[in-house]
Design an enzyme around this catalytic site. Structure first.
Site, short mmCIF file in Angstrom:
data_model
loop_
_atom_site.label_atom_id
_atom_site.label_comp_id
_atom_site.label_asym_id
_atom_site.label_seq_id
_atom_site.Cartn_x
_atom_site.Cartn_y
_atom_site.Cartn_z
N GLY A 137 -2.91 17.13 33.65
CA GLY A 137 -2.02 17.35 34.78
C GLY A 137 -1.71 18.82 34.98
N GLY A 138 -2.60 19.69 34.50
CA GLY A 138 -2.32 21.12 34.56
C GLY A 138 -1.07 21.41 33.76
N SER A 224 -8.35 18.48 30.44
CA SER A 224 -7.92 19.16 31.65
C SER A 224 -6.79 20.13 31.31
CB SER A 224 -7.52 18.14 32.72
OG SER A 224 -7.39 18.75 33.98
N GLU A 339 -17.93 16.84 36.99
CA GLU A 339 -16.46 16.82 37.02
C GLU A 339 -15.89 16.69 38.43
OE1 GLU A 339 -14.24 17.26 34.44
OE2 GLU A 339 -15.54 17.87 32.78
N HIS A 440 -14.47 13.97 36.21
CA HIS A 440 -13.35 14.50 35.44
C HIS A 440 -12.54 13.37 34.81
CE1 HIS A 440 -10.56 17.66 34.40
NE2 HIS A 440 -9.55 17.07 35.01
#
Length: 534
Positions: A137-138, A224, A339, A440
């Site tokens: 989720g960054g 991620s 991705e 991804h």
């Protein structure tokens, strides 16, 4: 859900009779934390995995926004640890149909610093490897409660301890305020989310014996944004010695952090959107109003990352080289083959049917205008069978994921320290008619051996999906145990270096391949030298 907050423990100055209710089921497993006892459940196929959800590792940050986390207030009566803790505040992320099997949202609150533990042993004297997962989720969304991250099967399969956690995100965890306030309590506001993870790792170290693990064999791994957090922790002095192996899955984006020069204007713009003039006012803003202000700001609630503040983060994580403080930490790093068919495909379905005439304008979003035709010509040369959409997705994948994974592997292997291993996941999912191929986050289902919980993304549980889980989960377990992902089910997997660039390609028949798609790499590394670095 009520269970999301019952296990919280007590914040300084708070009492809650429901929180202090005593367990009436003595057969359930009890974990004695340094703050007080918690009572969990037993799960897994053999019901031999002790599970504790929503265990507090720090006090609530409500009323203490932008401040470093502190220890929780102790309790004495056993607390229920059968429900996940609150999610940390974040903007709505929207529904992604392929992720529906994993969805497990919890109430949002600034009282959100919880972790979850899966282990086959409690104070049994065994020294199990501990695997601490950092969610994706960054730096802006996500939590450790996703069904995809359930650790029961991994803990049972490899006799390892699995830990997932929540930490502060977005502007709550990464607002650089040092230039906007002289108050020392806000001095670390630009890196609080990462410092929360450090505090959780300290909890793991302090409770390793209690959860049947080895404090001297801790692996941090993530996908991620979680992989970006792994990379950042490898450069943080405060995290030194708290982990001993690192795995970065499809997220080597934090080769560099924000500088104060970039981070300060973002914080100022957030204050402007919030219509406040002081940091104190921003700190006192109601949670929902703060989220609204982030979404109305230039960041849109999505443009946050760690700041090289000279305090908790004194250098860029992997720019211009690998951080010396984690020189002796082995690294497993890689990506999935296609991705960006997830974000660049499902988010913009027209990209699945691009014409060659449309491709230049699409690539103009990824490549300097002067380089667009060179990229097209080069990709058509090294991939003569590709159509325009395939060229777009592969350039986007390299731009956003593969390029920085390669840079990270190159810089780590060149450091002369612990070994680096590179992988690529090529297994193709049948969902969405097969058009996503190897997108991804797909590998999460296999790494956690959770294909039965991932059918919206991997399709029905089959011999093929179970086989992929067998080979990938066992490789991750082997790496956590020894620092080497080699297993008997895999061909010989040498360490990565720039002379051979050997990469384990995971598919139904895994292969160790020297410099896979070398022509593409040479082309795009030249034209996109640093990927998503700052």
């Amino acid at each position: 859900m009520a269970t999301a907050v019952l296990v919280a423990g007590l914040s300084p100055g708070m009492t809650n009779a429901a929180d202090e209710r005593e367990s009436s089921t003595p057969e359930r497993p009890t974990l004695a934390t340094r703050s007080g006892p918690v009572v969990g459940t037993r799960e897994g196929r053999s019901e031999a995995v002790n599970v504790f959800r929503g265990v507090r590792y720090a006090a609530s940050t409500e009323g203490h926004r932008f401040e470093r986390a502190v220890d929780p207030r102790p309790w004495t009566k056993p607390l229920d640890a059968n429900g996940f803790g609150n999610d940390c505040p974040q903007r709505p992320s929207g529904d992604v149909p392929v992720f529906s099997s994993w969805a497990n949202p919890q109430p949002m609150s600034e009282d959100c610093l919880f972790l979850n533990v899966w282990t086959r042993g409690l104070r049994d004297g065994k020294k199990r490897p501990i695997m601490v997962w950092l969610h994706g989720g960054g730096y802006v969304t996500g939590s450790g409660s996703s069904h995809g991250y359930d650790g029961a099967r991994l803990a049972e399969r490899g006799d390892v301890v699995v830990v997932t956690l929540n930490h502060r995100l977005n502007g709550f965890g990464y607002s650089y305020l040092s230039g906007l306030s002289d108050d020392p309590k806000y001095a670390d506001a630009g890196n609080l989310g990462s410092l929360d993870i450090v505090k959780a790792l300290e909890w793991v170290r302090d409770h390793a014996d209690a959860i049947g693990g080895d404090a001297q064999n801790v692996t941090i791994f993530g996908e991620s944004g979680g992989a970006a957090k792994v990379s950042t922790l490898m450069a943080m002095e405060g995290a030194r010695g708290l982990f001993h192996r690192a795995i970065a899955q499809s997220g080597s984006m934090s080769l560099a952090g924000f500088s104060p020069r970039l981070a300060t204007p973002l914080a100022k713009d957030l204050m402007k959107s919030a219509r406040v003039t002081t940091v104190e006012e921003l700190a006192a803003l109601p949670m929902d109003a703060f989220i609204t202000a982030m979404m109305e700001s230039r960041s849109k609630g999505a443009f946050f990352r760690p700041v090289v503040d000279g305090r908790s983060l004194t250098r860029h994580p992997f720019t211009p080289d690998a951080p010396p403080i984690s020189r002796d930490v082995p690294l497993l790093v890689g990506t999935n083959n296609t991705e960006m068919r997830l974000q660049g495909g499902l988010g913009s379905p027209e990209n699945f049917s691009l014409s060659w005439e449309q491709l230049p304008s699409k690539l103009g979003e990824l490549v300097e205008p002067s380089q667009v035709q060179k990229v097209i010509d080069g990709m058509r040369r090294v991939h003569p069978d590709y159509d325009a959409s395939e060229v777009f997705f592969q350039v986007a994948t390299f731009r956003n994921y593969r390029g920085t994974a390669l840079r990270q592997a190159e810089r780590k292997s060149a450091s002369g320290g612990a070994t680096t291993y590179m992988y690529r996941m090529d297994w193709k999912t049948p969902v969405e008619g097969g058009r996503l191929k190897s997108p991804h986050a797909l590998e999460i289902a296999f790494v956690f051996d959770n294909v039965a919980r991932s059918t919206s993304y991997t399709g029905p549980e089959t011999d093929a999906t179970k086989h992929m889980a067998d080979i990938m989960a066992d490789a991750w377990i082997a790496f956590a145990r020894t620092g080497n992902p080699q297993t008997s089910a895999l061909p010989d997997w040498p360490a990565y270096d720039v002379s051979s660039r050997t990469t384990m390609v995971f598919d139904l028949q895994p292969q160790a391949v020297k410099d896979p798609d070398g022509g593409e790499r040479e082309l795009l590394q030249e034209l996109l030298p640093d990927g998503r670095s700052f």
